[in-house]
Design an enzyme around this catalytic site. Structure first.
Site, PDB file in Angstrom:
ATOM      1  N   HIS A  93       0.838  -1.203   0.000  1.00 20.31           N
ATOM      2  CA  HIS A  93       0.000   0.000   0.000  1.00 20.31           C
ATOM      3  C   HIS A  93       0.878   1.261   0.000  1.00 20.31           C
ATOM      4  O   HIS A  93       0.567   2.239  -0.672  1.00 20.31           O
ATOM      5  CB  HIS A  93      -0.906   0.017   1.238  1.00 20.31           C
ATOM      6  N   LYS A 109      -0.909  -6.747  -8.081  1.00 17.94           N
ATOM      7  CA  LYS A 109      -1.143  -8.008  -7.366  1.00 17.94           C
ATOM      8  C   LYS A 109      -2.573  -8.488  -7.631  1.00 17.94           C
ATOM      9  O   LYS A 109      -2.820  -9.662  -7.804  1.00 17.94           O
ATOM     10  CB  LYS A 109      -0.928  -7.840  -5.862  1.00 17.94           C
TER      11      LYS A 109
HETATM   12  P1  AMP Z   1      -6.487  -4.117  -0.459  1.00 18.70           P
HETATM   13  O1  AMP Z   1      -6.417  -3.256   0.766  1.00 18.70           O
HETATM   14  O2  AMP Z   1      -5.864  -5.443  -0.292  1.00 18.70           O
HETATM   15  O3  AMP Z   1      -7.857  -4.139  -1.050  1.00 18.70           O
HETATM   16  O4  AMP Z   1      -5.563  -3.409  -1.537  1.00 18.70           O
HETATM   17  C1  AMP Z   1      -5.665  -2.042  -1.840  1.00 18.70           C
HETATM   18  C2  AMP Z   1      -4.798  -1.748  -3.026  1.00 18.70           C
HETATM   19  O5  AMP Z   1      -3.452  -2.089  -2.718  1.00 18.70           O
HETATM   20  C3  AMP Z   1      -5.167  -2.564  -4.281  1.00 18.70           C
HETATM   21  O6  AMP Z   1      -5.027  -1.752  -5.419  1.00 18.70           O
HETATM   22  C4  AMP Z   1      -4.151  -3.670  -4.263  1.00 18.70           C
HETATM   23  O7  AMP Z   1      -3.886  -4.212  -5.546  1.00 18.70           O
HETATM   24  C5  AMP Z   1      -2.938  -2.948  -3.716  1.00 18.70           C
HETATM   25  N1  AMP Z   1      -1.974  -3.902  -3.152  1.00 18.70           N
HETATM   26  C6  AMP Z   1      -2.211  -4.844  -2.214  1.00 18.70           C
HETATM   27  N2  AMP Z   1      -1.105  -5.585  -1.991  1.00 18.70           N
HETATM   28  C7  AMP Z   1      -0.149  -5.100  -2.830  1.00 18.70           C
HETATM   29  C8  AMP Z   1       1.211  -5.443  -3.088  1.00 18.70           C
HETATM   30  N3  AMP Z   1       1.818  -6.447  -2.453  1.00 18.70           N
HETATM   31  N4  AMP Z   1       1.883  -4.719  -4.011  1.00 18.70           N
HETATM   32  C9  AMP Z   1       1.282  -3.697  -4.666  1.00 18.70           C
HETATM   33  N5  AMP Z   1       0.005  -3.328  -4.469  1.00 18.70           N
HETATM   34  C10 AMP Z   1      -0.709  -4.013  -3.560  1.00 18.70           C
END
Ligand code: AMP
Length: 253
Positions: free
Chosen positions: A37, A149
């Site tokens: 994030h 991801k």
């Molecule tokens: P989430 O909180 O898991 O819904 O993710 C929020 C955002 O962060 C989304 O756009 C995900 O794709 C991105 N994200 C989550 N994990 C990663 C990671 N390891 N590398 C890059 N972006 C990420």
């Protein structure tokens, strides 16, 4: 500086009206923030006047109730990460604020959302697309940042932006990984120590196997409950469960 916190649409809109003519970079998340994030936030910080982070564990995208209940919530440390990355404001609504319509209105995509993660997670992408559309309408960003991801999610959101002529630019961000290759994810903290050690095989197997089938066999042999391994768009996609934790990843071929 500590970011401002808005729990309501009204309060966010007031703040926005005081910041006219400023470009807004928006990073939507479900919280439990980690270095993946942070990477999105840093890109947004570098490319915009203002950075808005949303933290909202969206109930409509969880097709499994216990996954929603067990989703990690780490509000205090999220605010520290937000501050460290120069976030101007955090939008953190309650569910009632977002779903005043009781989810009567939804965004439905009929093709790609039924493949890969959509096959065994009915309703998941409807939930994602609907909440993202709502957040875009509230935040009114110039640029939005999504991680590779969740490549299928990123692609569906780009397609939705195109289909509805949304005036926003989507910026993709490369997957951030742990030292052993495991893609960072909020769900990783639910892995036990042995599971955590095995989890790196997800990345290793899709990267080194000669075919999707071979990767699938490798992972099944290691005790993963494999949902799918599939090659598409010159990428290899995987979703597999380790214990009760569902992990996804993808690599360029
Ligand atoms: P989430 O909180 O898991 O819904 O993710 C929020 C955002 O962060 C989304 O756009 C995900 O794709 C991105 N994200 C989550 N994990 C990663 C990671 N390891 N590398 C890059 N972006 C990420």
């Amino acid at each position: 500086m500590k970011p401002l916190i808005h729990h309501s649409v009204e309060s966010y809109r007031k703040w926005k009206s005081l910041n006219k003519n400023q470009t807004i970079g928006f990073v939507p998340t479900m919280g439990a923030l980690h270095a993946g994030h942070s990477s999105l936030l840093q890109k947004a910080r570098a490319e915009n006047d203002l950075v808005v982070l949303s933290i909202f564990v969206n109930p409509t995208q969880f097709n499994d109730k216990s996954d929603l209940e067990k989703y990690p919530r780490t509000w205090e440390s999220d605010l520290v990460i937000a501050e460290q990355n120069g976030v101007d404001c955090v939008f953190a609504p309650e569910s009632q604020e977002i779903y005043k319509d009781h989810y009567q209105f939804q965004i439905i995509e009929n093709q790609f959302s039924k493949e890969l993660c959509g096959k065994n997670r009915p309703g998941h992408f409807e939930g994602v697309l609907t909440v993202v559309m709502k957040l875009f309408q509230i935040i009114q960003p110039h640029r939005v940042y999504f991680g590779e991801k969740d490549f299928q999610q990123l692609k569906l959101i780009q397609n939705m932006i195109d289909a509805f002529f949304l005036p926003v630019e989507l910026v993709p961000v490369e997957t951030v990984r742990e030292n052993d290759g495991l893609a960072m994810s909020s769900r990783n903290i639910r892995l036990g120590p042995v599971e955590r050690k095995n989890a790196s095989s997800i990345f290793k197997s899709i990267k080194t196997a000669k075919s999707a089938d071979e990767a699938k066999k490798l992972l099944s042999g290691l005790g993963f409950e494999v949902d799918y391994v599939e090659d598409k768009f010159n990428r290899r996609f995987v979703a597999a469960k380790l214990g009760s934790v569902r992990l996804i990843d993808n690599v360029k071929l």
